[in-house]
Enzyme design. Structure first.
Site, PDB file in Angstrom:
ATOM      1  N   GLU A  44     -11.627 -31.043 -38.546  1.00  0.00           N
ATOM      2  CA  GLU A  44     -12.814 -31.444 -37.775  1.00  0.00           C
ATOM      3  C   GLU A  44     -12.777 -30.770 -36.399  1.00  0.00           C
ATOM      4  O   GLU A  44     -11.745 -30.779 -35.713  1.00  0.00           O
ATOM      5  CB  GLU A  44     -12.718 -32.976 -37.613  1.00  0.00           C
ATOM      6  N   LYS A 126     -21.301 -34.750 -39.677  1.00  0.00           N
ATOM      7  CA  LYS A 126     -20.752 -36.068 -39.961  1.00  0.00           C
ATOM      8  C   LYS A 126     -21.879 -37.090 -40.061  1.00  0.00           C
ATOM      9  O   LYS A 126     -22.764 -37.134 -39.200  1.00  0.00           O
ATOM     10  CB  LYS A 126     -19.815 -36.443 -38.818  1.00  0.00           C
ATOM     11  N   TYR A 132     -15.932 -47.347 -32.293  1.00  0.00           N
ATOM     12  CA  TYR A 132     -15.044 -48.472 -31.988  1.00  0.00           C
ATOM     13  C   TYR A 132     -13.709 -47.879 -31.571  1.00  0.00           C
ATOM     14  O   TYR A 132     -13.459 -46.686 -31.791  1.00  0.00           O
ATOM     15  CB  TYR A 132     -14.877 -49.358 -33.229  1.00  0.00           C
ATOM     16  N   CYS A 162     -14.392 -36.478 -41.973  1.00  0.00           N
ATOM     17  CA  CYS A 162     -13.599 -37.613 -41.479  1.00  0.00           C
ATOM     18  C   CYS A 162     -14.112 -38.990 -41.890  1.00  0.00           C
ATOM     19  O   CYS A 162     -13.954 -39.394 -43.020  1.00  0.00           O
ATOM     20  CB  CYS A 162     -13.482 -37.509 -39.960  1.00  0.00           C
ATOM     21  N   ALA A 333      11.210 -40.331 -12.075  1.00  0.00           N
ATOM     22  CA  ALA A 333      12.098 -41.124 -11.222  1.00  0.00           C
ATOM     23  C   ALA A 333      13.062 -41.876 -12.130  1.00  0.00           C
ATOM     24  O   ALA A 333      12.625 -42.655 -12.978  1.00  0.00           O
ATOM     25  CB  ALA A 333      11.281 -42.088 -10.369  1.00  0.00           C
ATOM     26  N   LEU A 334      14.349 -41.624 -11.969  1.00  0.00           N
ATOM     27  CA  LEU A 334      15.362 -42.247 -12.821  1.00  0.00           C
ATOM     28  C   LEU A 334      15.966 -43.449 -12.109  1.00  0.00           C
ATOM     29  O   LEU A 334      16.588 -43.299 -11.052  1.00  0.00           O
ATOM     30  CB  LEU A 334      16.464 -41.234 -13.154  1.00  0.00           C
ATOM     31  N   GLY A 337      17.445 -47.609 -15.558  1.00  0.00           N
ATOM     32  CA  GLY A 337      16.940 -48.589 -16.528  1.00  0.00           C
ATOM     33  C   GLY A 337      16.508 -47.925 -17.828  1.00  0.00           C
ATOM     34  O   GLY A 337      16.485 -46.694 -17.953  1.00  0.00           O
ATOM     35  N   THR A 434       6.734 -44.311 -16.018  1.00  0.00           N
ATOM     36  CA  THR A 434       7.680 -44.841 -17.013  1.00  0.00           C
ATOM     37  C   THR A 434       7.336 -46.249 -17.499  1.00  0.00           C
ATOM     38  O   THR A 434       8.137 -46.883 -18.165  1.00  0.00           O
ATOM     39  CB  THR A 434       9.105 -44.846 -16.428  1.00  0.00           C
TER      40      THR A 434
END
Lengths: 584, 584
Positions: A44, A126, A132, A162, A333-334, A337, A434
């Site tokens: 498509e 189509k 939705y 589709c 950014a680490l 965690g 993250t």
């Protein structure tokens, strides 16, 4: 019966990149031709990429798509590929349709073109327009009413787009009435957990209903928030699986089929479905008999758990989001965690360790193990690590403006956000946020703090799934003889934002096992207070969590995009009223 | 002919506040009853507020709306108001409709209820569901097929919902075929510049088409990004204006009409329009003759310029956004420039000077006049002013992480953003972002910097309109004998972000007169490169501006919401693909 060799091109176009997408079609058609295929089918909207969203309403874009499709037909012929019929999705407009209520301006259509002998020979669109979840197609397209039936090697092959396969009536019914020998659908069907079996079962049901084989061509790769895992397949007229493409890979699935020869008498062209049949003959005569290829049936993923498949989907999502937006590197950014550890690991698998930059931003509330776990992750995976102490900057802010409580906690998160964005600005990395789905649902994050970035790889993953992904990734490494990439400490320690001394997520939120079950019930199945309480959840907890979810709407709207892996996602987040005073 | 006194309640409900909205209906019905009205009509979805967006898809919300509507009918009767028929919009569901493609789950309907004698007597629903611009109604509702006709004082009054009046056929045609004596529509019709005349002309045309008077009841106030200016009105059967409510005000418009007495023979109930007519008799007999009231026809706004009206719309938008989100105060970073000056002035007019907080955040690049203009604004308007020097914080960042060029410019903006958010966290003010539409269109802002906040009052105003608003506001003050609130320096100086020495907007952007004209042509009328060049714009400029606009998509998505004043807005910003590689 007649023989037909059909090539289904499971490819990865980019929205808006008409030249690049046309190049993909030419290249894969050449490959199909060299493999002796009689027909090539692309997904498509392959010419424009999918989903085009409101670009469909831009007149100049529709014109560009039509022009590119005609040029593609000419180029195929110029390059000696004019003899092989090619079906490709593109953006078209319905001519002669005046402005009308409930119909987008310019009458754009989600269309399929049959390219043959240097020209566009049949055009359809189509019929069923999904509107939705992630789809807004009724808003952006007008429906089609044509079923193209192409005679190739004496076989009539019908094509649909589709959603037309998913709905009763319309093109599927028309294919039977038109006495087609096979139905092939072109798709841009997004990944969802466990959707692959739904697709296969649908194709099987339709094949049995209409008594002919059904082919299903899907995209691979990812575009914006959607992931396309491919899973292109063919079932025979009894619903038996004949061929299936590997998932998450660009591939050309070449399959030999034995199909009923078309009747000499032309069947009626206006069947009862209301769809108009348009016929085109690419080659009328049955091909001389030849030895068929062994069909490809890609192995199925682990039937006991789809966590590995989810992981692969997330890697695909990030890889293509970065590439399609012109980024080759990412910055995270680490914190030590689990969320940042899993995000970084996905980034390494998507972009390579050398292209991943980890910024360690300890404050005075960071525990020793946070720093050591983050350093351990940098070491294990070989990403570029850098440490910046945030306290002096926080102090400078606090000298300028006195803040306390939650404001002081948020300040630390915003200092980190600004440092991450500054480094991104300076060096050009894509910043990855993250946050996980449990945090996004409940609003457990700081606006402009930990929520900054361009892409959020795990935003549709509940916290409990994030742990599962970490464990799966480590186990997968071990099973292949590699060292586990994620430090055990990041997986096993209790989650904490570390924005004040001794802070744990459970101070504010219930245990994640319980929280995620409740959130999934509320968001996924749309049950209200009464139903959730009847299902056994504590009424006070239900009320508190529902209020958190509904009030977090504003934060969700401003969160970076991320890959969708579930229809039970926070898709509402785009559309709920900004002001949401109602709680059940 | 019969006499009828109709009360049209132009009121301001809040989405989700079912109890509060029901209270508004009771209060205004009492007022109408005391004024001797025979019929009271409230706007679209008054019980739930409007627009409910995806709340329509939440089953428990639909149930709550239905329950609230029935309770409202009972309460009206309990309070002695049961004799007067009341028409009120609410959220209903269509029972007995199975799950079906293209239809939202639960079959919610944008409905109208006739409340009388303690019960809900007739229920109908919007037939034409708009699904363009700010509307997603085809996504959220299923259409209705009932035209309610209520006999009051011997007159048959038909009711329809909003878009039904705008479209040919359907309820309008049905009203004529049902031989109604009057058609009244209930609306939640958002403000757009110059839309008022469109509404009047539409009512006039429909009245002449169907040969009966037409009443139009609209909301007042604002909800989320929509502003409702009211402008409720009645035209007679020749299209002559009879009554018109003042704009931007909650009001009850009470009007006496002479209307045709209903035929004794019941006309056919299934007219050719496909709409089913449902009749209800509130009072069969013609009311005894009485002296009519003088109709109210509110004076029209200045016909030569709508700038004052736009200003009023923006004040309404901010007032209600703050109130409906539980904020009583606002915080603005004051740069001394025109955008923050106009934003602050709108805030003072919406919330009162005592509730407006201005934060002056000079850096080493701030010019003397910037500081003095900002201080002058604080002084003139009496807002709460506070100054924080940003340089020490910027220095702390630069010690932590070396940045240069654009990264350094953005850093200053982000330090300001963090300071503003910290003060908001600490003191609870709504942060107002000060970006204008020209900036948002071209991406001339810093993500997480000047773009932080909860609401952006001028985001749908081109820069040239911002200047017009400033001049209008100052002139308006002078015309009423007050001091002009906006310092002349803020209006007259060339715009600058002051993020590096001697920086002016025109270094990066064309002159705003030219830029705004081009942006409006590109965004408002959807013309592409070729058409814009043909219209006389410089091709290189067009290409540059189009690229800026398309690439700014990500920033626009993360910008705070703001009041929409034009259908030529950046409504695409919600829906364009995040990745947009295409430029014409």
């Amino acid at each position: 019966m007649a023989q037909l060799r059909i090539a289904m091109a499971q490819v990865n176009p980019t929205v808006g990149d008409l030249a690049g997408n046309s190049g993909i079609v030419v290249e894969r058609t050449r490959e199909a031709s060299e493999a002796g295929a009689h027909l090539v089918v692309f997904p498509e909207m392959v010419v424009t990429g999918y989903p085009v969203e409101d670009l469909a309403l831009r007149n100049s874009f529709v014109s560009a798509s039509i022009k590119a499709t005609h040029e593609l037909a000419e180029r195929l012929a110029d390059e000696g590929l004019g003899d092989i019929p090619v079906v490709a999705g593109f953006l078209n407009r319905r001519e002669g349709l005046g402005a009308r209520f409930g119909q987008p301006a310019g009458a754009p259509q989600n269309s399929a073109a049959l390219l043959h002998q240097g020209g566009v020979r049949v055009v359809s669109a189509k019929h069923h327009l999904p509107n939705y979840g992630v789809f807004d197609e009724f808003r952006n397209f007008v429906p089609g009413d044509v079923l193209p039936v192409v005679r190739v090697g004496g076989v009539d092959v019908a094509f649909a787009v589709c959603e037309d396969l998913w709905q009763e009536g319309g093109p599927v019914a028309a294919a039977r009435e038109a006495q087609a020998g096979m139905l092939v659908t072109i798709n841009g069907s997004p990944y969802e957990r466990e959707k692959d079996n739904v697709r296969l079962e649908l194709c099987q049901r339709r094949a049995r209903e209409i008594g002919i084989p059904v082919g299903y061509v899907n995209m691979s790769g990812a575009q914006d928030e959607l992931i396309f895992e491919g899973d292109s397949l063919i079932v025979d007229s009894t619903g038996e699986l004949v061929a299936r493409a590997p998932r998450f890979e660009d591939t050309l699935l070449v399959t030999d089929l034995r199909l009923p020869e078309a009747a000499q008498d032309e069947p009626p062209t206006v069947p009862e479905s209301g769809i108009r049949v348009v016929r085109y003959t690419a080659s009328a005569d049955v091909f001389a008999s030849y030895p068929p290829l062994e069909p490809v049936v890609a192995p199925r993923p682990d039937p006991t758990s789809d966590v590995g498949e989810v992981y692969r989907a997330l890697v695909t999502g990030l890889r293509d989001y970065a590439a399609k937006n012109g980024f080759s590197s990412a910055l995270i950014a680490l914190s030590g965690g689990i969320d940042s550890a899993v995000t970084a690991t996905i980034a390494v698998d998507a972009l390579g360790a050398g292209n991943v930059h980890g910024l360690l931003l300890p404050s005075k509330y960071s525990s020793d193990h946070s720093v050591s776990d983050a350093e351990e992750l940098v070491r294990r995976q070989g990403v570029n690590g850098r440490t910046v102490q945030v306290q002096p900057v926080v102090d400078a802010f606090e000298n300028a403006l006195e803040v306390s409580g939650v404001a002081a906690e948020n300040l630390q998160a915003r200092v980190r956000g600004t440092l991450v964005m500054s480094l991104s600005n300076e060096e050009g990395h894509l910043v990855l946020a993250t946050g996980n789905k449990s945090e996004l649902a409940t609003g457990y994050s700081t606006l402009y703090g930990d929520s900054v970035g361009g892409y959020a790889p795990i935003k549709d993953c509940w916290k409990t799934l994030v742990w599962e992904l970490a464990r799966w990734r480590n186990a997968h490494a071990e099973s292949t003889g590699e060292a586990p990439p994620i430090p055990e400490g990041s997986i096993s320690k209790p989650p904490s934002a570390e924005l004040r001394p001794g802070q744990y997520d459970t101070d504010t939120l219930p245990d994640y096992d319980l929280l995620d079950t409740l959130l999934d019930a509320y968001i996924g199945t749309d049950r209200g207070l009464r139903e959730l309480t009847a299902a056994g959840f504590d009424p006070a907890l239900v009320e508190r969590v529902i209020t958190l979810v509904d009030r977090a709407e504003y934060k969700r709207r401003q969160y970076p995009p991320g890959p969708k892996i579930s229809s039970r996602n926070l898709s509402r987040d785009r559309r709920l009223p900004i002001t949401n005073r109602w709680t059940p």
